[in-house]
Design a protein around this motif. Sequence first.
Motif, PDB file in Angstrom:
ATOM      1  N   THR A  59       0.832  -1.211   0.000  1.00 31.91           N
ATOM      2  CA  THR A  59       0.000   0.000   0.000  1.00 31.91           C
ATOM      3  C   THR A  59       0.860   1.253   0.000  1.00 31.91           C
ATOM      4  OG1 THR A  59      -1.698  -1.214   1.220  1.00 31.91           O
ATOM      5  CG2 THR A  59      -1.870   1.182   1.196  1.00 31.91           C
ATOM      6  N   ALA A 165      -1.896  -1.611 -10.015  1.00 30.52           N
ATOM      7  CA  ALA A 165      -2.742  -1.091  -8.948  1.00 30.52           C
ATOM      8  C   ALA A 165      -2.698   0.428  -8.894  1.00 30.52           C
ATOM      9  CB  ALA A 165      -2.309  -1.680  -7.613  1.00 30.52           C
ATOM     10  N   ALA A 168      -4.740   1.817 -11.834  1.00 26.38           N
ATOM     11  CA  ALA A 168      -6.176   1.627 -11.618  1.00 26.38           C
ATOM     12  C   ALA A 168      -6.612   2.171 -10.272  1.00 26.38           C
ATOM     13  CB  ALA A 168      -6.519   0.149 -11.717  1.00 26.38           C
ATOM     14  N   SER A 169      -5.874   3.127  -9.747  1.00 21.68           N
ATOM     15  CA  SER A 169      -6.190   3.665  -8.420  1.00 21.68           C
ATOM     16  C   SER A 169      -7.557   4.320  -8.416  1.00 21.68           C
ATOM     17  CB  SER A 169      -5.119   4.679  -8.000  1.00 21.68           C
ATOM     18  OG  SER A 169      -5.461   5.280  -6.774  1.00 21.68           O
ATOM     19  N   ALA A 170      -8.271   4.176  -7.291  1.00 23.47           N
ATOM     20  CA  ALA A 170      -9.605   4.775  -7.177  1.00 23.47           C
ATOM     21  C   ALA A 170      -9.552   6.302  -7.222  1.00 23.47           C
ATOM     22  CB  ALA A 170     -10.267   4.312  -5.882  1.00 23.47           C
ATOM     23  N   ARG A 173     -10.116   7.538 -10.828  1.00 23.99           N
ATOM     24  CA  ARG A 173     -11.517   7.470 -11.247  1.00 23.99           C
ATOM     25  C   ARG A 173     -12.350   8.502 -10.512  1.00 23.99           C
ATOM     26  NH1 ARG A 173     -15.525   8.054 -13.350  1.00 23.99           N
ATOM     27  NH2 ARG A 173     -17.113   6.514 -13.983  1.00 23.99           N
ATOM     28  N   THR A 280     -19.229   1.860  -7.121  1.00 21.84           N
ATOM     29  CA  THR A 280     -18.404   0.809  -7.696  1.00 21.84           C
ATOM     30  C   THR A 280     -18.236   1.073  -9.187  1.00 21.84           C
ATOM     31  OG1 THR A 280     -19.209  -0.791  -6.081  1.00 21.84           O
ATOM     32  CG2 THR A 280     -18.153  -1.671  -8.045  1.00 21.84           C
ATOM     33  N   THR A 284     -13.715  -1.563 -13.662  1.00 21.70           N
ATOM     34  CA  THR A 284     -12.740  -2.288 -12.858  1.00 21.70           C
ATOM     35  C   THR A 284     -13.372  -3.078 -11.722  1.00 21.70           C
ATOM     36  OG1 THR A 284     -12.396  -0.356 -11.428  1.00 21.70           O
ATOM     37  CG2 THR A 284     -10.998  -0.552 -13.377  1.00 21.70           C
ATOM     38  N   GLY A 285     -14.606  -2.750 -11.336  1.00 23.04           N
ATOM     39  CA  GLY A 285     -15.235  -3.409 -10.207  1.00 23.04           C
ATOM     40  C   GLY A 285     -14.675  -2.963  -8.872  1.00 23.04           C
ATOM     41  N   MET A 286     -13.888  -1.908  -8.855  1.00 27.87           N
ATOM     42  CA  MET A 286     -13.298  -1.408  -7.624  1.00 27.87           C
ATOM     43  C   MET A 286     -14.228  -0.395  -6.960  1.00 27.87           C
ATOM     44  SD  MET A 286      -9.336  -0.876  -8.864  1.00 27.87           S
ATOM     45  CE  MET A 286      -8.869  -0.268  -7.243  1.00 27.87           C
ATOM     46  N   LEU A 287     -14.100  -0.308  -5.645  1.00 32.27           N
ATOM     47  CA  LEU A 287     -14.890   0.639  -4.869  1.00 32.27           C
ATOM     48  C   LEU A 287     -14.206   2.001  -4.896  1.00 32.27           C
ATOM     49  CD1 LEU A 287     -17.467   0.743  -3.101  1.00 32.27           C
ATOM     50  CD2 LEU A 287     -15.979   0.453  -1.120  1.00 32.27           C
ATOM     51  N   HIS A 288     -14.952   3.034  -5.259  1.00 34.98           N
ATOM     52  CA  HIS A 288     -14.422   4.391  -5.362  1.00 34.98           C
ATOM     53  C   HIS A 288     -15.215   5.316  -4.451  1.00 34.98           C
ATOM     54  CE1 HIS A 288     -12.262   3.286  -9.138  1.00 34.98           C
ATOM     55  NE2 HIS A 288     -13.309   2.513  -9.307  1.00 34.98           N
TER      56      HIS A 288
END
Length: 382
Positions: A59, A165, A168-170, A173, A280, A284-288
């Motif tokens: 991280t 990672a 594709a960082s939140a 977005r 979401t 990417t399906g990531m939580l933002h």
Amino acid sequence: MSAEREEQVIIDTHYTTIHTLGKQNGPSPLRYMQRDGRFPVIFQKAPGEWSPFLMDIFTTLVEIRWRVMLLIFSLSYILSWLTFGLCYWLIAYVHGDVGSADNKPCVENVRGFTGAFLFSMETQATIGYGFRGMTENCIVAIMVVTVHDVFSCLLDTIIIGIVIAKMASARKRAQTVVFSNCAVVNQRDGVLCLSWRLGDLRGNHILDGVARAVLVRCVKRPQGSIALSYEDLDIQNRDIVLATPATIIHKLEPGSPLYCLSPEDLLEDDFELVVSFTYTGDSTGMLHQTRTSYTPSDIRWGQRFRDMLKVGKKRYKVDYALFNETTWVPVPLLNAEEFDRRRRPAERSQSHNSRFPSIKRNGHICQVNLDAIGEVMQQTCL
């Protein structure tokens, strides 16, 4: 108008917005959250200051700046080449490959540190020029090459994972989902409401998300300490489908922390409205999460956002040039509590007039009780 007046409100009729001006007696107050969503908080003398960053090194590498990350990755490769190159040179030195050209070497064409460094770089990068290569003469060299190959695969995996990672960082977005620069107070269905705008600038729209608003106040205690108080604001339609820009509404009604807020309080009160939108990403399906904050100077009383959604023949059209534009609307310069108190007598008067309608008889206006007429008619029929 007196020149000594400290606070004044100027209405700009060209842009139909209100600008509140006042004398700056000092620096602007410290915000709990910056407009870009960052918190101006610094931890001093925290226990284990560096251990949390080292324990969660992945991280840490994802959150650092790109230039620092590229520097660390470059140094990791160079240091690994030098380390294993030194190992190969020591093996060649102990085996006697450095001083004797007739000796059967552990590594072909490695007679010095330069050759050992080049062989280390070629092995880790899997270049394979064919000039230098491992032989069967030294079991130690074979073991070092095996460890070197495993280490190179592990290092490449870590670096590629961190780069992906980070790309594709939140946060990246979240920069395409924006809040309006200001919040407005206007009247909706006879109720004073505080509202702000939310929009998605990308084409792959977000289909589901949750909005939240928290009122933050800095409270000074008698002992001199400072505490932060948090109060949740009830939002109308908290679940949002962000296919088009949405207006988030909080009604200034009993139970709201801003129920007693008046236009004069916006010039003196000290609070911060922290708003967020958690969603979401469909790609990417990531939580933002996108967040910002509004101070009293960012709230415009008696205004509404301009309409930016139009209906075309085949699709809806959204004009983002009007995203932050507001226009003046007639709103009483009262807090919601006083506005409701003055509105109740008027409603009771209208209800009384509807129950006792006025009729004109012999040049005089009188009121008739419809309930009484119905009762008399019923008794007559009986």
